[in-house]
Design a protein around this motif. Structure first.
Motif, short mmCIF file in Angstrom:
data_model
loop_
_atom_site.label_atom_id
_atom_site.label_comp_id
_atom_site.label_asym_id
_atom_site.label_seq_id
_atom_site.Cartn_x
_atom_site.Cartn_y
_atom_site.Cartn_z
N THR A 26 53.99 39.56 31.76
CA THR A 26 53.19 40.43 32.64
C THR A 26 51.78 40.50 32.06
O THR A 26 51.61 40.82 30.88
N ILE A 27 50.81 40.15 32.90
CA ILE A 27 49.42 40.17 32.40
C ILE A 27 48.52 40.98 33.33
O ILE A 27 48.83 41.20 34.49
N ASP A 28 47.42 41.44 32.76
CA ASP A 28 46.44 42.21 33.54
C ASP A 28 45.56 41.25 34.34
O ASP A 28 44.95 40.35 33.77
N GLU B 250 48.31 45.32 41.99
CA GLU B 250 47.92 46.61 41.40
C GLU B 250 47.31 46.42 40.03
O GLU B 250 47.36 47.29 39.17
N GLY B 251 46.78 45.22 39.80
CA GLY B 251 46.08 44.96 38.54
C GLY B 251 46.97 44.33 37.50
O GLY B 251 46.52 43.93 36.44
N LYS B 252 48.27 44.20 37.84
CA LYS B 252 49.20 43.53 36.92
C LYS B 252 49.96 42.46 37.68
O LYS B 252 50.31 42.65 38.84
N GLU C 129 53.09 39.42 37.38
CA GLU C 129 54.19 38.81 36.64
C GLU C 129 54.19 37.31 36.85
O GLU C 129 54.07 36.83 37.96
#
Lengths: 661, 661
Positions: A465-467, A473-475, A477
């Motif tokens: 999971t990365i920003d 929603e800003g994240k 997978e």
């Protein structure tokens, strides 16, 4: 306070006499004088113009020729975009405040300086202390403060004022505004309160082309043209590093309120060097050894911040060794600058090198030392030697995409162990659709540490999971089907770097003026007339030809001598006026003419002439060829007068008017 | 049409090859290239900068030093008022028209020229005539006319077009507008009609100081600074006439649409002389005799007005005698200009002097001859030599009241018989009251003829009646009690006059470019690489030092030679790359390096070196001092290669790569 200024012979220095001489003999003159003049603009007359040309000539030989620098000549007109990128549009400014009632404009730092100096002077008067010559001088200049009130200050206040004055170049606009509030500094003419300081950009603006839509400026420095040409210069230099470019030309600065004559002008001649050097390996210089024993007087940043001005005398070798001067290349140029200044005749006792304080440095500088020359205006910055680091090349490269870098093959290939992310592009597109590129960029930007951590997540959870700001929603997978993260070894054969720049930057007009002060004196027998003892190499005119009288017999000798000297490139003037020989020589003392040839009746008989030395007024006698050879040796700097006077017989005939024979 | 351009060796000239060489080897490069460039602005790289400096150096010796001219250096920033007075604000303009639909701007004369040239070319195609190389070239340049239609013209129309083209510099805005109407000249891109030509001022405007209320310009010529300083220069010259001032510096011209590379730029280096001469006595020149036998090719005004371009070859002595050239001073400078151009290497077969036609002259000029150099762009004005008469000094004196005049004692006092009016001031005041001054001024202004007539009226009627506009009904009676009119003799001991100015004005950038075209050729064995055969005196780098290989034994010799040459002021570069000797020399042919020194194994043994001549590729051999002396003689212009090759033994060792040994 700077030490008191003296003449070349150590007598009291009178600036008014020198300035009067320089204007009268047309070293310089206010531009557009018959139209009332424009402040901050000066023309150079014949001796001033020749002196400048000769300084430039020595400069070119000392720097450009000696080190095979790549001289370029770039345009002064510069489009907005270039100077926006370089930072000059935003930061090349002085602080200005205004009297809102009268519209009068002040340069904030100068006003603070002047008002505090006046108060200190008033305090001295009130205490009955001696006023120094230099302070007396202040009264004569065109000053905002017209009347100085004899008001005694508290000791603590006086000390505070002095500390502020020592650091006057170190304040920004806000700080100057606070000082003005704190010390109640107003318009000295009417006591009106002033607006807080605002930035005034110092570049002259114009527009290029007929449609007025290409804004431009007159360059504030010659440096930008050199930076923009970096890639071509490197190519011209067959990719060899380090190398230097150089440029001699006019630059412009729209001063708020010019003062101090030639020292602060709106149009001025600069000679600038940009030495490009690898930032790795300590910025060594190949010729540093040649100068390491040169002694300099250094005034460092810390001493100044403590409010003092004590210099440290040291060899440049030691200064670099101890870290007082940051690196060899900077040190090399400080020494070479001093050698140049001495060569043109600057007084060795009136040079020091001062390090800039943090706030005082130009926006592009990482470190900076000024060669300051002592004048009757105090210590004046005449040469700046800045380490501009990679600032300029970096900003221009970022803006234009041009590769302003050096690429060199590595002797040993560089092996880099790193975490690499591989994406399965085929699956990546269909999954993320329009966000694909954004997600990809976010992965590309992941740090090595994070990659290591994520590789564990991937093993453990089968996904990471990365920003990714702006996506979902800003994240986001990413499942393991789409990505692998592995530690691998990458081999780099080419090293790419942005060079750092060491920039010695010479204000030729300031050096010119300081040189005139350093060369000035008057003879004991003739104090009304000044002498300017320029070295023969840079004197405006080398030889004055003086026939004893206007007798017709002398004329062919005058012409023969003059032509012969012209043929060997020696500038000369003839004075066949009716004035006495002594008077004719003394008129040329004012022009700094180092040598005189007298044609007398003996010359007509045996073709010999008298050669006179300006400084000692000594004379020697010789034939045409001997005299011309001696002159050529003196002008080219191969010999000194002492050598000539040993070589040729003294002439003891009485010289009319001034001095011993 | 100008004759076809050839290389130095008479072969066909290919401009594209030369331009590519000049850009590749950084003679010049577009300024701000990495920002996309700005048209009409160019930077000079290392060889271009050195070549310019050397041209300037020869110029200064040839003119300033030789004639003791008073060199000055005046500011480029110039306030509005000065250039308003000089006429530049009103008249320094080109004619511009606009496409009102697209906003595109055209320089009117260039557009007319281009469209008519295109039509003539189209006509030739239609007639199946041969297209000249020069015309082919036009297609390659950035032109407004993109497509040339093969349309046959009437013979009469074609002749008319040719006549217009011959006189294209001779039309004012209105006339250009009429031509555009008559020949239906429109925007070539879209056939839109254009607005009639309006004047566009060519000066760059800016404002001086922080309050934006002092408008200024960048100077369009260096001359104005010299005129404004006239009184001081005369004083500096101890009131001696004639004398000349000189100035070398940048000037600016905001071209509407720059084209032709270095030939039409917005910022350029000028070298200008203002020779001040007494307008009486035929404008003699003291050194005219020295040049009277110099032969020039002259193209006078009348020949051009008849639509032709036939030159007349004549000595300047004869040209002045017959009045073809107006006076000795103008003639002297035409000859000196030619001698200068030859000295720097301009091809003698590619110089002519063309007299300006009436409408073509600058607003200040009374007469003007241009030195034109033949280039692949045709004949190009490179030096203007204008007689500015007393125009500038007069207008500035009138505006400022400064005495820009010469006052000299008359050898014989001048006796002038004239009618003088004496007024009885005591009675005059009470009678005319507030009008007194006006009436007095009106009497003061009366001509000699009128005074004579009025003296008779006074005798006859006891009063005179004179016109005084604004007083009473415009006529005033003065009774004989108030005035006497008598013929008397006045004696003038001082003569006062405004000098005339002869102005040789050199466009250094244009001379630079023409010189490169004139010096360019290629060797038969190596046509891909160009050679620039600059004379040693002005070549950018004088000597290439070439060690046979990178063998360590050679290194100390390289350094010794290089230092020795630097010590005698000879610029040199080392090429110790791995390339073959022939290749290294041929790379430097492109830079115009005239001399090469080879260091070989023999050098290591006996300290002798090979010296190679660029043009002949001949080589000689000598010891260190012999070689350096030969180089110094060649660089200073004291000897030619032929002298050296007689003096030193030929070296017949095989040179790698190009040419015979």
């Amino acid at each position: 306070m700077a030490p008191e200024m003296t003449t070349l012979k150590g007598k009291a220095f009178d600036r008014a006499s020198l300035e009067s001489l320089m204007r009268r003999r047309m070293f310089y003159t206010p531009s557009f004088d018959i139209y009332g003049g424009v402040s901050g603009l000066y023309d150079y007359g014949p001796p001033g113009s020749a002196l400048t040309n000769n300084i430039i000539d020595v400069w070119r030989k000392h720097f450009v020729l000696r080190e095979n620098m790549l001289e370029v000549d770039c345009t002064m007109l510069t489009p907005h975009e270039v100077l926006k990128t370089s930072g000059h549009v935003d930061k090349f400014a002085d602080w200005m405040c205004k009297d809102p009632k009268t519209g009068e404009i002040f340069r904030a730092d100068h006003l603070v300086e002047e008002v505090l100096e006046a108060r200190i002077k008033g305090d001295k008067e009130a205490r009955g202390e001696k006023i120094e010559v230099e302070e007396e001088d202040l009264k004569k200049k065109k000053k905002k403060v017209k009347n100085i009130a004899a008001v005694k200050l508290d000791d603590a206040v006086r000390d505070e004022y002095k500390e502020v004055l020592n650091k006057i170049d170190n304040y920004n606009g806000e700080e100057l505004g606070l000082l003005m509030k704190k010390y109640d500094i107003r318009n000295p003419a009417n006591n009106n309160e002033l607006t807080p300081p605002v930035a005034f950009n110092l570049m002259f603006q114009t527009s290029i082309g007929p449609s007025s839509n290409l804004a431009g400026y007159l360059r504030p420095e010659t440096a930008q043209g050199q930076f923009l040409n970096f890639a071509k210069l490197l190519e011209f230099n067959q990719q060899q590093m380090p190398f230097a470019s150089a440029s001699i030309g006019k630059s412009f600065r729209n001063e708020i309120s010019p003062r101090q004559g030639l020292l602060r002008v709106r149009e001025f001649l600069m000679a600038e060097i940009e030495h490009f050097v690898d930032p790795e390996g300590g910025k060594k210089h190949p010729y540093f050894d040649e100068v390491k024993d040169v002694e300099l007087e250094l005034l460092n940043r810390d001493v100044q911040l403590s409010g003092k001005a004590d210099v440290e005398t040291t060899t440049i070798g030691k200064a670099v060794e101890t870290g007082l001067v940051d690196n060899e290349t900077l040190g090399y140029f400080l020494a070479r600058i001093q050698l140049f200044l001495l060569k043109i005749g600057i007084d060795p006792k009136k040079i020091r090198f001062r390090q800039h304080m943090a706030n005082e440095m130009a926006h592009y500088a990482a470190d900076c030392w000024d060669a300051e020359l002592l004048t009757s205006f105090g210590w004046i910055e005449c040469v700046g030697c800045a380490d501009r680091s990679a600032y300029d090349l970096t900003v221009h490269m970022k803006k234009t995409g041009a590769p302003l870098v050096v690429r060199e093959p590595r002797k040993e290939p560089l092996k880099i162990e790193e975490w690499q992310c591989d994406l399965d592009k085929k699956k990546f597109g269909p999954k993320f659709k329009k966000d694909g590129k954004t997600v990809e960029a976010a992965i590309e930007a992941l740090s090595q540490d994070l990659r290591e951590k994520l590789s564990l997540d991937l093993q453990k959870d089968g996904k990471i999971t990365i920003d990714v700001p702006g996506v979902g929603e800003g994240k986001v997978e990413v499942p393991k089907e789409l990505i692998t993260i592995e530690k691998r070894t990458r081999v780099e054969n080419v090293r790419e770097y942005t060079p750092n720049v060491i920039e010695p930057s010479f204000g030729i007009g300031r050096i010119f003026y300081a040189l005139c002060e350093h060369s000035y004196w008057s003879r004991e027998q003739d104090e009304a007339r000044g002498v300017l003892s320029f070295p023969p190499t840079i004197a405006p005119t080398k030889v004055l030809i003086v026939p004893l009288s206007s007798h017709a017999d002398f004329k062919p000798f005058v012409r023969k001598l003059s032509n012969k000297l012209q043929d060997i490139g020696v500038s000369n003037r003839v004075d066949d006026s009716g004035a006495s020989i002594g008077k004719r020589y003394s008129r040329n003392d004012e022009l700094g003419t180092p040598l005189g040839i007298t044609i007398d009746f003996q010359s007509v008989k045996d073709n010999t002439f008298t050669l006179r030395d300006r400084d000692s007024t000594e004379q020697v006698r010789g034939g045409l060829d001997e005299i011309c050879a001696a002159i050529s040796d003196l002008v080219e700097g191969r010999e000194k007068w002492a050598d000539i006077s040993k070589r040729l017989p003294k002439f003891e005939g009485q010289e009319e008017g001034v001095g011993p024979s």
